[in-house]
Design a protein around this motif. Structure first.
Motif, PDB file in Angstrom:
ATOM      1  N   LEU A  58       0.831  -1.207   0.000  1.00 54.11           N
ATOM      2  CA  LEU A  58       0.000   0.000   0.000  1.00 54.11           C
ATOM      3  C   LEU A  58       0.867   1.260   0.000  1.00 54.11           C
ATOM      4  O   LEU A  58       0.483   2.280  -0.573  1.00 54.11           O
ATOM      5  N   THR A  59       2.048   1.190   0.602  1.00 52.17           N
ATOM      6  CA  THR A  59       2.969   2.327   0.586  1.00 52.17           C
ATOM      7  C   THR A  59       3.323   2.714  -0.855  1.00 52.17           C
ATOM      8  O   THR A  59       3.372   3.893  -1.187  1.00 52.17           O
ATOM      9  N   GLU A  60       3.561   1.727  -1.709  1.00 50.14           N
ATOM     10  CA  GLU A  60       3.882   2.006  -3.114  1.00 50.14           C
ATOM     11  C   GLU A  60       2.660   2.539  -3.861  1.00 50.14           C
ATOM     12  O   GLU A  60       2.778   3.455  -4.680  1.00 50.14           O
ATOM     13  N   LEU A  61       1.495   1.950  -3.600  1.00 47.54           N
ATOM     14  CA  LEU A  61       0.276   2.385  -4.288  1.00 47.54           C
ATOM     15  C   LEU A  61      -0.037   3.849  -3.989  1.00 47.54           C
ATOM     16  O   LEU A  61      -0.350   4.620  -4.890  1.00 47.54           O
ATOM     17  N   VAL A  62       0.049   4.238  -2.719  1.00 47.37           N
ATOM     18  CA  VAL A  62      -0.287   5.618  -2.359  1.00 47.37           C
ATOM     19  C   VAL A  62       0.811   6.578  -2.822  1.00 47.37           C
ATOM     20  O   VAL A  62       0.517   7.692  -3.255  1.00 47.37           O
ATOM     21  N   MET A  80       0.970  15.888  -5.835  1.00 50.22           N
ATOM     22  CA  MET A  80       0.953  16.282  -4.423  1.00 50.22           C
ATOM     23  C   MET A  80       2.387  16.457  -3.926  1.00 50.22           C
ATOM     24  O   MET A  80       3.285  15.739  -4.323  1.00 50.22           O
ATOM     25  N   GLN A  81       2.564  17.432  -3.034  1.00 50.08           N
ATOM     26  CA  GLN A  81       3.864  17.679  -2.415  1.00 50.08           C
ATOM     27  C   GLN A  81       3.663  17.857  -0.921  1.00 50.08           C
ATOM     28  O   GLN A  81       2.777  18.591  -0.534  1.00 50.08           O
ATOM     29  N   PRO A  82       4.418  17.204  -0.065  1.00 45.00           N
ATOM     30  CA  PRO A  82       5.416  16.208  -0.420  1.00 45.00           C
ATOM     31  C   PRO A  82       4.753  14.905  -0.873  1.00 45.00           C
ATOM     32  O   PRO A  82       3.613  14.628  -0.521  1.00 45.00           O
ATOM     33  N   ALA A  83       5.497  14.116  -1.629  1.00 45.02           N
ATOM     34  CA  ALA A  83       5.025  12.808  -2.091  1.00 45.02           C
ATOM     35  C   ALA A  83       6.230  11.912  -2.332  1.00 45.02           C
ATOM     36  O   ALA A  83       7.318  12.391  -2.635  1.00 45.02           O
ATOM     37  N   GLY A  84       6.018  10.630  -2.161  1.00 44.41           N
ATOM     38  CA  GLY A  84       7.079   9.654  -2.379  1.00 44.41           C
ATOM     39  C   GLY A  84       7.847   9.361  -1.112  1.00 44.41           C
ATOM     40  O   GLY A  84       8.374  10.266  -0.478  1.00 44.41           O
ATOM     41  N   ASN A  85       7.846   8.123  -0.726  1.00 44.88           N
ATOM     42  CA  ASN A  85       8.568   7.649   0.464  1.00 44.88           C
ATOM     43  C   ASN A  85       8.147   8.360   1.746  1.00 44.88           C
ATOM     44  O   ASN A  85       8.951   8.525   2.652  1.00 44.88           O
ATOM     45  N   GLU A 136       6.820   7.237   7.439  1.00 43.70           N
ATOM     46  CA  GLU A 136       8.025   6.447   7.203  1.00 43.70           C
ATOM     47  C   GLU A 136       8.944   6.462   8.427  1.00 43.70           C
ATOM     48  O   GLU A 136       9.764   5.569   8.588  1.00 43.70           O
ATOM     49  N   CYS A 137       8.771   7.425   9.314  1.00 43.42           N
ATOM     50  CA  CYS A 137       9.600   7.497  10.525  1.00 43.42           C
ATOM     51  C   CYS A 137       9.192   6.458  11.568  1.00 43.42           C
ATOM     52  O   CYS A 137       9.912   6.225  12.523  1.00 43.42           O
TER      53      CYS A 137
END
Length: 149
Positions: A30-34, A43-48, A85-86
């Motif tokens: 789901l982390t990759e999908l979102v 959207m910003q921020p986005a990715g990881n 992610e933290c």
């Protein structure tokens, strides 16, 4: 709507050594999908930005209740299905409505509560066969053992 398959991947969090739970839909985290959805939407921020839920860090109650939308620690009517992610779910959660019927479990109405203007209406809904979903949650519960609460 065609049912998707869910499983819950349990891995040790890279920095903390605790179990992190990442839902996988049709084999994709789901982390990759979102991440892909947010990047495609500009959207910003986005990715990881997202990570899994870490039950040891927050007492959600029984994990079965949590992933059936009955978490004692949820924010309002929605349930955190991903955290930051933290490792802290409250920092940057992905929230979802979880609806359980006799035949299906549906995840929809996604939101990022710290960015209310973000539109996730094109993300999901994800619908799972109730029996397959229940089996996946049982496997997760067994994997977590005593760490689930």
């Amino acid at each position: 709507m065609i049912s998707q398959e869910i499983l819950f991947d349990c891995q040790r969090h890279a920095d903390r050594g605790v179990i992190e739970v990442v839902p996988c839909i049709d084999g994709t985290p789901l982390t990759e999908l979102v991440d892909q959805f947010e990047m495609n939407a500009g959207m910003q921020p986005a990715g990881n930005a997202y990570g899994g839920i870490i039950p040891q860090f927050f007492r959600f109650g029984p994990i079965e209740d949590h992933f059936h939308g009955r978490s004692i620690g949820a924010m309002g009517s929605k349930t955190p299905v991903l955290g930051c992610e933290c490792g802290e779910w409250g920092c940057w959660p992905l929230m979802a409505g979880i609806t359980v019927t006799p035949d299906h479990v549906t995840w929809d109405s996604f939101e990022q509560p710290h960015r209310k203007t973000r539109d996730y209406s094109g993300f999901g809904p994800f619908q799972f066969d109730r029996l397959q979903y229940a089996d996946a949650v049982k496997v997760l519960t067994a994997a977590l053992g005593s760490d689930e609460t």
